[in-house]
Design a protein around this motif. Sequence first.
Motif, mmCIF file in Angstrom:
data_model
loop_
_atom_site.group_PDB
_atom_site.id
_atom_site.type_symbol
_atom_site.label_atom_id
_atom_site.label_comp_id
_atom_site.label_asym_id
_atom_site.label_seq_id
_atom_site.Cartn_x
_atom_site.Cartn_y
_atom_site.Cartn_z
ATOM 1 N N THR A 80 0.824 -1.208 0.000
ATOM 2 C CA THR A 80 0.000 0.000 0.000
ATOM 3 C C THR A 80 0.860 1.261 0.000
ATOM 4 O O THR A 80 1.858 1.366 0.726
ATOM 5 C CB THR A 80 -0.924 -0.005 1.224
ATOM 6 N N GLN A 81 0.455 2.205 -0.811
ATOM 7 C CA GLN A 81 1.185 3.465 -0.973
ATOM 8 C C GLN A 81 0.316 4.630 -0.495
ATOM 9 O O GLN A 81 -0.911 4.521 -0.454
ATOM 10 C CB GLN A 81 1.537 3.658 -2.445
ATOM 11 N N PRO A 82 0.934 5.761 -0.157
ATOM 12 C CA PRO A 82 0.120 6.928 0.256
ATOM 13 C C PRO A 82 -0.946 7.309 -0.766
ATOM 14 O O PRO A 82 -2.036 7.748 -0.391
ATOM 15 C CB PRO A 82 1.179 8.031 0.406
ATOM 16 N N GLY A 83 -0.654 7.115 -2.038
ATOM 17 C CA GLY A 83 -1.637 7.424 -3.082
ATOM 18 C C GLY A 83 -2.847 6.509 -3.066
ATOM 19 O O GLY A 83 -3.835 6.779 -3.751
ATOM 20 N N ASP A 84 -2.792 5.443 -2.296
ATOM 21 C CA ASP A 84 -3.938 4.549 -2.165
ATOM 22 C C ASP A 84 -4.951 5.062 -1.151
ATOM 23 O O ASP A 84 -6.052 4.517 -1.035
ATOM 24 C CB ASP A 84 -3.481 3.138 -1.753
ATOM 25 N N SER A 85 -4.577 6.084 -0.399
ATOM 26 C CA SER A 85 -5.499 6.641 0.604
ATOM 27 C C SER A 85 -6.750 7.172 -0.090
ATOM 28 O O SER A 85 -6.671 8.041 -0.962
ATOM 29 C CB SER A 85 -4.816 7.770 1.382
ATOM 30 N N ALA A 86 -7.879 6.632 0.304
ATOM 31 C CA ALA A 86 -9.156 6.977 -0.345
ATOM 32 C C ALA A 86 -10.255 6.195 0.358
ATOM 33 O O ALA A 86 -9.990 5.400 1.255
ATOM 34 C CB ALA A 86 -9.136 6.613 -1.823
ATOM 35 N N VAL A 87 -11.484 6.427 -0.073
ATOM 36 C CA VAL A 87 -12.602 5.583 0.353
ATOM 37 C C VAL A 87 -12.829 4.534 -0.726
ATOM 38 O O VAL A 87 -12.837 4.855 -1.920
ATOM 39 C CB VAL A 87 -13.888 6.400 0.583
ATOM 40 N N TYR A 88 -12.984 3.301 -0.313
ATOM 41 C CA TYR A 88 -13.193 2.199 -1.232
ATOM 42 C C TYR A 88 -14.604 1.647 -1.051
ATOM 43 O O TYR A 88 -15.042 1.390 0.071
ATOM 44 C CB TYR A 88 -12.153 1.099 -0.984
ATOM 45 N N PHE A 89 -15.290 1.516 -2.169
ATOM 46 C CA PHE A 89 -16.657 1.002 -2.170
ATOM 47 C C PHE A 89 -16.729 -0.269 -2.996
ATOM 48 O O PHE A 89 -16.147 -0.344 -4.077
ATOM 49 C CB PHE A 89 -17.615 1.997 -2.845
ATOM 50 N N CYS A 90 -17.489 -1.224 -2.493
ATOM 51 C CA CYS A 90 -17.914 -2.298 -3.364
ATOM 52 C C CYS A 90 -19.285 -1.919 -3.915
ATOM 53 O O CYS A 90 -20.021 -1.140 -3.295
ATOM 54 C CB CYS A 90 -17.975 -3.636 -2.634
ATOM 55 N N ALA A 91 -19.582 -2.421 -5.077
ATOM 56 C CA ALA A 91 -20.855 -2.086 -5.702
ATOM 57 C C ALA A 91 -21.293 -3.244 -6.581
ATOM 58 O O ALA A 91 -20.473 -4.036 -7.047
ATOM 59 C CB ALA A 91 -20.731 -0.808 -6.547
ATOM 60 N N GLU A 92 -22.589 -3.339 -6.778
ATOM 61 C CA GLU A 92 -23.102 -4.338 -7.703
ATOM 62 C C GLU A 92 -24.230 -3.716 -8.514
ATOM 63 O O GLU A 92 -24.960 -2.852 -8.010
ATOM 64 C CB GLU A 92 -23.586 -5.581 -6.976
ATOM 65 N N LYS A 103 -28.620 0.119 -12.416
ATOM 66 C CA LYS A 103 -28.114 1.050 -11.426
ATOM 67 C C LYS A 103 -27.124 0.303 -10.553
ATOM 68 O O LYS A 103 -27.192 -0.923 -10.406
ATOM 69 C CB LYS A 103 -29.264 1.589 -10.590
ATOM 70 N N LEU A 104 -26.195 1.047 -9.984
ATOM 71 C CA LEU A 104 -25.235 0.449 -9.070
ATOM 72 C C LEU A 104 -25.711 0.655 -7.641
ATOM 73 O O LEU A 104 -26.115 1.751 -7.258
ATOM 74 C CB LEU A 104 -23.856 1.072 -9.257
ATOM 75 N N ILE A 105 -25.656 -0.402 -6.880
ATOM 76 C CA ILE A 105 -25.913 -0.322 -5.444
ATOM 77 C C ILE A 105 -24.564 -0.343 -4.750
ATOM 78 O O ILE A 105 -23.781 -1.297 -4.902
ATOM 79 C CB ILE A 105 -26.763 -1.511 -4.957
ATOM 80 N N PHE A 106 -24.277 0.716 -4.018
ATOM 81 C CA PHE A 106 -22.983 0.861 -3.369
ATOM 82 C C PHE A 106 -23.050 0.431 -1.913
ATOM 83 O O PHE A 106 -24.053 0.625 -1.229
ATOM 84 C CB PHE A 106 -22.530 2.324 -3.413
ATOM 85 N N GLY A 107 -21.946 -0.097 -1.440
ATOM 86 C CA GLY A 107 -21.780 -0.323 -0.020
ATOM 87 C C GLY A 107 -21.466 0.981 0.687
ATOM 88 O O GLY A 107 -21.343 2.041 0.082
ATOM 89 N N GLN B 37 -24.415 11.863 -3.410
ATOM 90 C CA GLN B 37 -23.675 11.436 -2.221
ATOM 91 C C GLN B 37 -23.699 12.559 -1.197
ATOM 92 O O GLN B 37 -23.035 13.589 -1.369
ATOM 93 C CB GLN B 37 -22.239 11.061 -2.569
ATOM 94 N N ILE B 38 -24.484 12.357 -0.160
ATOM 95 C CA ILE B 38 -24.469 13.287 0.961
ATOM 96 C C ILE B 38 -23.160 13.102 1.710
ATOM 97 O O ILE B 38 -22.646 11.980 1.814
ATOM 98 C CB ILE B 38 -25.683 13.052 1.867
ATOM 99 N N LEU B 39 -22.620 14.185 2.229
ATOM 100 C CA LEU B 39 -21.300 14.168 2.857
ATOM 101 C C LEU B 39 -21.156 13.030 3.864
ATOM 102 O O LEU B 39 -21.977 12.896 4.790
ATOM 103 C CB LEU B 39 -21.051 15.510 3.547
ATOM 104 N N GLY B 40 -20.145 12.190 3.658
ATOM 105 C CA GLY B 40 -19.854 11.111 4.588
ATOM 106 C C GLY B 40 -20.699 9.875 4.407
ATOM 107 O O GLY B 40 -20.550 8.910 5.161
ATOM 108 N N GLN B 41 -21.574 9.898 3.408
ATOM 109 C CA GLN B 41 -22.449 8.745 3.209
ATOM 110 C C GLN B 41 -22.122 8.042 1.885
ATOM 111 O O GLN B 41 -21.225 8.454 1.156
ATOM 112 C CB GLN B 41 -23.912 9.184 3.248
#
Lengths: 116, 111
Positions: A80-92, A103-107, B37-41
Amino acid sequence: GESVGLHLPTLSVQEGDNSIINCAYSNSASDYFIWYKQESGKGPQFIIDIRSNMDKRQGQRVTVLLNKTVKHLSLQIAATQPGDSAVYFCAEPHPPWGGATNKLIFGTGTLLAVQP
Amino acid sequence: EPEVTQTPSHQVTQMGQEVILRCVPISNHLYFYWYRQILGQKVEFLVSFYNNEISEKSEIFDDQFSVERPDGSNFTLKIRSTKLEDSAMYFCASRRGSDYTFGSGTRLTVV
């Protein structure tokens, strides 16, 4: 019903370590999953996908594992690198690919914080 | 690499005012979407658009919302009378097959 969710909201790792982000889904008919990375102030960016006829798929430094028995998938990031810092979502997609909507349903998302 | 372009990147509006968020999807894509996307959600589906009509909309997409593809290039989301709770990031996306691409979003702030 349709539900894609994450176990851990925040994951803090040291630079160079491997990261594992988890996701659970509820629909046993789900047949395609996508991992997205969202950096601050940006839109979701495709990382890797996997179809239900596979257990594992590898990309560059990323691997997705799918366990259909327990309806669980994970995203592994190697070195893992600093550039990997982010929010990660799974989706289907819903319904599964083939419809006009898809439509995508996100976690909920997991914040990955990489410490230098 | 082709991308989905959204304008403006930031929009501040007074409650009750109309706003139009603009998107230029990838040119050979056939399906178009708006998400919020509401903030933080998490990212939430609003509406999908195919063959010049809405194919599905969520409960969020009430009569105050509308979408248009006026000229075969732009894809717009209009909020007729904004409310404080409309403050969010709005993402446009377009799709062809399994190629599902998001724009960078418009941050809407209703004051």
